[in-house]
Design an enzyme around this catalytic site. Sequence first.
Site, PDB file in Angstrom:
ATOM      1  N   ASN A   1       0.782  -1.245   0.000  1.00 38.87           N
ATOM      2  CA  ASN A   1       0.000   0.000   0.000  1.00 38.87           C
ATOM      3  C   ASN A   1       0.813   1.293   0.000  1.00 38.87           C
ATOM      4  OD1 ASN A   1       0.694  -0.675   2.639  1.00 38.87           O
ATOM      5  ND2 ASN A   1      -1.103   0.315   3.506  1.00 38.87           N
TER       6      ASN A   1
ATOM      7  N   GLU B   1       4.608  -4.376  12.022  1.00 43.24           N
ATOM      8  CA  GLU B   1       3.683  -3.247  11.864  1.00 43.24           C
ATOM      9  C   GLU B   1       2.462  -3.785  11.141  1.00 43.24           C
ATOM     10  OE1 GLU B   1       4.178  -0.388  13.212  1.00 43.24           O
ATOM     11  OE2 GLU B   1       6.294  -0.492  13.683  1.00 43.24           O
TER      12      GLU B   1
ATOM     13  N   CYS C   1      -2.997   1.634   6.960  1.00 41.57           N
ATOM     14  CA  CYS C   1      -3.239   0.952   8.234  1.00 41.57           C
ATOM     15  C   CYS C   1      -3.843   1.902   9.265  1.00 41.57           C
ATOM     16  CB  CYS C   1      -1.941   0.360   8.751  1.00 41.57           C
ATOM     17  SG  CYS C   1      -0.600   1.514   8.631  1.00 41.57           S
TER      18      CYS C   1
HETATM   19  P1  NAD Z   1       0.248  -9.056   3.454  1.00 35.80           P
HETATM   20  O1  NAD Z   1       0.443  -9.475   4.852  1.00 35.80           O
HETATM   21  O2  NAD Z   1      -0.655  -9.839   2.589  1.00 35.80           O
HETATM   22  O3  NAD Z   1       1.645  -9.011   2.685  1.00 35.80           O
HETATM   23  C1  NAD Z   1       2.724  -8.275   3.196  1.00 35.80           C
HETATM   24  C2  NAD Z   1       4.019  -8.931   2.742  1.00 35.80           C
HETATM   25  O4  NAD Z   1       4.133 -10.199   3.378  1.00 35.80           O
HETATM   26  C3  NAD Z   1       4.101  -9.172   1.243  1.00 35.80           C
HETATM   27  O5  NAD Z   1       5.406  -8.890   0.807  1.00 35.80           O
HETATM   28  C4  NAD Z   1       3.799 -10.656   1.143  1.00 35.80           C
HETATM   29  O6  NAD Z   1       4.343 -11.264   0.000  1.00 35.80           O
HETATM   30  C5  NAD Z   1       4.460 -11.182   2.404  1.00 35.80           C
HETATM   31  N1  NAD Z   1       3.995 -12.494   2.840  1.00 35.80           N
HETATM   32  C6  NAD Z   1       2.763 -13.038   2.723  1.00 35.80           C
HETATM   33  N2  NAD Z   1       2.742 -14.288   3.238  1.00 35.80           N
HETATM   34  C7  NAD Z   1       3.987 -14.539   3.696  1.00 35.80           C
HETATM   35  C8  NAD Z   1       4.607 -15.660   4.331  1.00 35.80           C
HETATM   36  N3  NAD Z   1       3.936 -16.786   4.582  1.00 35.80           N
HETATM   37  N4  NAD Z   1       5.900 -15.570   4.676  1.00 35.80           N
HETATM   38  C9  NAD Z   1       6.603 -14.445   4.442  1.00 35.80           C
HETATM   39  N5  NAD Z   1       6.082 -13.366   3.823  1.00 35.80           N
HETATM   40  C10 NAD Z   1       4.789 -13.404   3.462  1.00 35.80           C
HETATM   41  O7  NAD Z   1      -0.209  -7.511   3.526  1.00 35.80           O
HETATM   42  P2  NAD Z   1      -0.643  -6.526   2.354  1.00 35.80           P
HETATM   43  O8  NAD Z   1      -1.957  -6.964   1.829  1.00 35.80           O
HETATM   44  O9  NAD Z   1       0.485  -6.325   1.394  1.00 35.80           O
HETATM   45  O10 NAD Z   1      -0.805  -5.158   3.162  1.00 35.80           O
HETATM   46  C11 NAD Z   1      -1.971  -4.843   3.839  1.00 35.80           C
HETATM   47  C12 NAD Z   1      -1.840  -5.023   5.334  1.00 35.80           C
HETATM   48  O11 NAD Z   1      -0.689  -4.322   5.804  1.00 35.80           O
HETATM   49  C13 NAD Z   1      -2.997  -4.438   6.104  1.00 35.80           C
HETATM   50  O12 NAD Z   1      -3.396  -5.322   7.136  1.00 35.80           O
HETATM   51  C14 NAD Z   1      -2.424  -3.155   6.695  1.00 35.80           C
HETATM   52  O13 NAD Z   1      -3.054  -2.693   7.850  1.00 35.80           O
HETATM   53  C15 NAD Z   1      -1.027  -3.545   6.956  1.00 35.80           C
HETATM   54  N6  NAD Z   1      -0.173  -2.358   7.036  1.00 35.80           N
HETATM   55  C16 NAD Z   1       0.328  -1.971   8.254  1.00 35.80           C
HETATM   56  C17 NAD Z   1       1.096  -0.827   8.366  1.00 35.80           C
HETATM   57  C18 NAD Z   1       1.679  -0.395   9.679  1.00 35.80           C
HETATM   58  O14 NAD Z   1       2.640   0.379   9.658  1.00 35.80           O
HETATM   59  N7  NAD Z   1       1.187  -0.835  10.806  1.00 35.80           N
HETATM   60  C19 NAD Z   1       1.344  -0.055   7.235  1.00 35.80           C
HETATM   61  C20 NAD Z   1       0.813  -0.477   6.016  1.00 35.80           C
HETATM   62  C21 NAD Z   1       0.063  -1.631   5.926  1.00 35.80           C
END
Ligand code: NAD
Length: 478
Positions: free
Chosen positions: A156, A252, A287
């Site tokens: 995002n 995060e 987020c």
């Molecule tokens: P996601 O968890 O689907 O993916 C994030 C990353 O994790 C990607 O690079 C993905 O390929 C990787 N990933 C997925 N499965 C994995 C596994 N089994 N092992 C290792 N890596 C893996 O998240 P998204 O859809 O890209 O982002 C949205 C989420 O991120 C929302 O829940 C949002 O709230 C959160 N977010 C949090 C913050 C914060 O700072 N707190 C900021 C932005 C987004």
Amino acid sequence: MTQILNKVYGSLIGGENIPSETQIPITNKYTGEVIASIAAASREDVEKAVGNAIKAFKKTKLTVQQRYEILMKAAAIFKERKEELAITIVRESGKVLKEARQEIDRGIQTFIASAEEAKQIAGTGIPLAGQPGNENKLSFTIRFPVGVIGAITPFNFPFNLTAHKIGPAIAAGNAVVLKPAEATPIIANKMAEILLEAGLPAGYLNVVNGFGKETGQYLLEDKRIAMYTFTGSPAVGQHIKRTTGIRKVTLELGNNSPNIIHKDVADLDRAAELCVTRGFYNAGQACISVQRIYVHEEIYDQFVQKAIAVAKTLKVGNPELEDTDIGPLISEKEAIRAETWIREAVEQGATVVFGGNRDGSILEPTIVTNVRPSMKLVCEEVFAPVISILAYSDIEDAFAQANDSEYGLQAGVFTSDLSLAVKAAHILDFGGVIINNVSTYRADIMPYGGIKNSGIGKEGPKYAIEEMTDEKIIVIDL
Ligand code: NAD
């Protein structure tokens, strides 16, 4: 943007672009056309990347001055290439152009702050003499890099959230293996190329592209990695925590951000405008997006009308146009999910007072009233342009409802009563409470991170550097 058309981004290992048999196409999220591809990194590629990071870390220790100069030079190159980088974000993520430009500007500041913080890394003096029998001891701590960090990033904010990992990691003297989100990897790959161009020794930043369950999982299973820094969904965050054992992690994760508008709010127009524009910023895919808005009953009707009036001014559509405010969601699947949640809420008695329709991956900015705490729009993370407005009569009840969440990242409170503001800051169970602005407020140097299922550890370069260094105590027996 001919420069991103049809390019294949391989793994970046030891400064070399490594191809793979399996390629993943990256699409323009508005038009659906393929704009580039990434080579899916195999387990062997990931092992090589980690090996190279370890080799670079052991072979070349970067001085503080070198880290500062590399990060500052990279920031200068980002600035020169701002427009091209912004368009890259627009195309691969669907983010609207003006927000993509803001993201590049913020990422540049994150790199500059990281460079500045590199110069501030220090331990502390420990007054051992205060303990009987330790009068002749001199003691202090030093901070040192953890080694190789595995960084996993979401789709995002693919530039600034990657900057929040790479900038502090390099500033602290660590080597990194980065796994960017598979939906938006191009900008992270460009960031890595620019860092090498800025003088970062090859091997200090390696990139492995691919799906989370494959490439990401291989990264989690490599025991040579000292720490993981992850931003993404709570489900994956929990998986990372379980998989990585006693190694360090910063997580995060998500939120369903509450914002309270009390009856003594100084400027209701401003509060409504902030709630709507920040609820729909990046099509709600942040987020800390405004999601639940608790409004005192005396000003509730007025607030709803004002919110609708602001929503009516927003332009929805092609993210590449200068004046578009809301573009597509990351995928049609996500738009359908959010639409389904809206429909479910309506079936259970909620009212859509604005928007609610979907066209492919574009979901209209949507305002919902008459919601209940058990509805997904309220109790789960929507991650789409949907805000819910709820009325309250008693501020204590508003605090309780805001806290009634598995998440705890940030909350917003609007009031002109100083005592109430301070009370809210104490009562609300969140990593950050923003007074007279919305939950979405973030300055990149502030400590940022949640409690409960919103994660562990803080970001913001100064705080991320603390996470990314270990502290050693030195005792000198005089
Ligand atoms: P996601 O968890 O689907 O993916 C994030 C990353 O994790 C990607 O690079 C993905 O390929 C990787 N990933 C997925 N499965 C994995 C596994 N089994 N092992 C290792 N890596 C893996 O998240 P998204 O859809 O890209 O982002 C949205 C989420 O991120 C929302 O829940 C949002 O709230 C959160 N977010 C949090 C913050 C914060 O700072 N707190 C900021 C932005 C987004």
